[in-house]
Design a protein around this motif. Structure first.
Motif, PDB file in Angstrom:
ATOM      1  N   ASN A 140       0.696  -1.237   0.045  1.00  0.00           N
ATOM      2  CA  ASN A 140       0.077   0.028  -0.016  1.00  0.00           C
ATOM      3  C   ASN A 140       0.692   0.855   0.164  1.00  0.00           C
ATOM      4  OD1 ASN A 140      -2.213  -1.854   0.164  1.00  0.00           O
ATOM      5  ND2 ASN A 140      -2.278  -1.514   2.460  1.00  0.00           N
ATOM      6  N   PRO A 141       1.765   1.477  -0.920  1.00  0.00           N
ATOM      7  CA  PRO A 141       2.390   2.625  -0.903  1.00  0.00           C
ATOM      8  C   PRO A 141       1.706   3.891  -1.423  1.00  0.00           C
ATOM      9  CG  PRO A 141       3.278   1.230  -2.998  1.00  0.00           C
ATOM     10  CD  PRO A 141       2.217   0.438  -1.830  1.00  0.00           C
ATOM     11  N   VAL A 142       1.800   4.999  -0.653  1.00  0.00           N
ATOM     12  CA  VAL A 142       1.362   6.071  -0.759  1.00  0.00           C
ATOM     13  C   VAL A 142       2.227   7.495  -1.268  1.00  0.00           C
ATOM     14  CG1 VAL A 142      -0.661   5.686   0.184  1.00  0.00           C
ATOM     15  CG2 VAL A 142       0.943   6.805   1.385  1.00  0.00           C
ATOM     16  N   ALA A 143       3.602   7.217  -0.836  1.00  0.00           N
ATOM     17  CA  ALA A 143       4.358   8.104  -1.127  1.00  0.00           C
ATOM     18  C   ALA A 143       5.809   7.525  -0.939  1.00  0.00           C
ATOM     19  CB  ALA A 143       4.495   9.481  -0.276  1.00  0.00           C
ATOM     20  N   CYS A 164       6.268   5.512   2.359  1.00  0.00           N
ATOM     21  CA  CYS A 164       4.880   5.531   3.180  1.00  0.00           C
ATOM     22  C   CYS A 164       3.933   4.544   2.879  1.00  0.00           C
ATOM     23  CB  CYS A 164       4.359   6.902   3.091  1.00  0.00           C
ATOM     24  SG  CYS A 164       5.469   8.395   3.713  1.00  0.00           S
ATOM     25  N   GLU A 165       3.649   3.755   3.639  1.00  0.00           N
ATOM     26  CA  GLU A 165       2.454   2.695   3.464  1.00  0.00           C
ATOM     27  C   GLU A 165       1.403   2.990   4.435  1.00  0.00           C
ATOM     28  OE1 GLU A 165       4.901  -1.267   3.309  1.00  0.00           O
ATOM     29  OE2 GLU A 165       4.866  -0.593   5.186  1.00  0.00           O
ATOM     30  N   SER A 166       0.287   2.836   3.786  1.00  0.00           N
ATOM     31  CA  SER A 166      -0.878   3.393   4.444  1.00  0.00           C
ATOM     32  C   SER A 166      -1.882   1.990   4.571  1.00  0.00           C
ATOM     33  CB  SER A 166      -1.828   4.427   3.754  1.00  0.00           C
ATOM     34  OG  SER A 166      -2.726   4.841   4.373  1.00  0.00           O
ATOM     35  N   GLN A 175      -6.686   3.648   4.753  1.00  0.00           N
ATOM     36  CA  GLN A 175      -7.868   4.120   3.750  1.00  0.00           C
ATOM     37  C   GLN A 175      -9.022   3.655   4.458  1.00  0.00           C
ATOM     38  OE1 GLN A 175      -7.161   6.528   1.742  1.00  0.00           O
ATOM     39  NE2 GLN A 175      -8.991   6.810   1.195  1.00  0.00           N
ATOM     40  N   ASP A 215     -12.063   9.870   2.548  1.00  0.00           N
ATOM     41  CA  ASP A 215     -12.217  10.573   1.378  1.00  0.00           C
ATOM     42  C   ASP A 215     -13.547  11.415   1.651  1.00  0.00           C
ATOM     43  OD1 ASP A 215     -13.129  11.786  -0.855  1.00  0.00           O
ATOM     44  OD2 ASP A 215     -11.843  10.032  -2.018  1.00  0.00           O
ATOM     45  N   ASP A 221      -0.389   3.739   9.790  1.00  0.00           N
ATOM     46  CA  ASP A 221       0.334   4.051   8.575  1.00  0.00           C
ATOM     47  C   ASP A 221       1.895   4.000   9.139  1.00  0.00           C
ATOM     48  OD1 ASP A 221      -1.780   4.648   7.166  1.00  0.00           O
ATOM     49  OD2 ASP A 221      -1.719   6.895   7.414  1.00  0.00           O
ATOM     50  N   GLY A 279      -3.850  11.042  10.075  1.00  0.00           N
ATOM     51  CA  GLY A 279      -4.217  10.822   8.747  1.00  0.00           C
ATOM     52  C   GLY A 279      -4.299  12.507   8.019  1.00  0.00           C
TER      53      GLY A 279
END
Length: 166
Positions: free
Chosen positions: A70-73, A85-87, A90, A96, A136, A166
């Motif tokens: 789950n990489p986001v950055a 950065c793993e999240s 979500q 959202d 995270d 978050g």
């Protein structure tokens, strides 16, 4: 060089936040749920096959599950290491607002972190505590044998699981 400066700044902020207790979980907080990481598969290779790679260049898979998830950055340092950065939060701590139209006015009105916490608690009530069950984290990936692929992964920082993280 810019990536290196960004990493140093990020790490400085992380250390500062940790030393001030800004990211520390309360002492009585239960540890977050250990995330489920998928086993190794060929999904990364399949995704790479769909890339349009310009002539003269080639694409190779550098890392995939189970080394990361789950990489986001990400950020690279001058030693070729990659901080990812793993999240795992979500829809379980990171929302959202398109999924919560009734929250929208409160979300737009929030001007501080305290405002954000207040509107989440207002809309979720006791269920707000569920937002701390996942976390995270930052994973450090390295190519220790020089073959051009990551072969070592470690958790660099974790426990980013408070409602306002978050």
């Amino acid at each position: 060089m810019h990536a290196w400066r960004s990493l140093v700044l990020f790490l400085f902020c992380l250390i500062l936040a940790a030393s001030t207790g800004a990211i520390a979980a309360p002492p009585d907080a239960p540890p977050p749920v250990e995330p489920k990481i998928a086993a190794a598969s060929d999904e990364g290779q399949q995704a790479l096959a769909g890339f349009q790679i310009p002539a003269g260049l080639k694409g190779e898979l550098w890392a995939a599950e189970p080394l990361l998830a789950n990489p986001v950055a990400f950020c690279l340092d001058n030693r070729g290491r990659v901080f990812v950065c793993e999240s795992f939060r979500q829809k379980r701590g990171i929302e959202d607002n398109r999924d919560h139209s009734r929250w929208l006015d409160d979300d737009l009105a929030a001007q501080t972190v305290a405002d954000r916490l207040a509107y989440i608690q207002k809309h979720l009530g006791e269920r707000a505590a569920d937002y701390t069950k996942q976390d995270d984290r930052i994973r450090l990936l390295e190519d220790t044998d020089g073959d051009g692929r990551a072969d070592k992964a470690s958790v660099f920082a974790d426990r980013f699981n408070q409602i306002v993280d978050g």
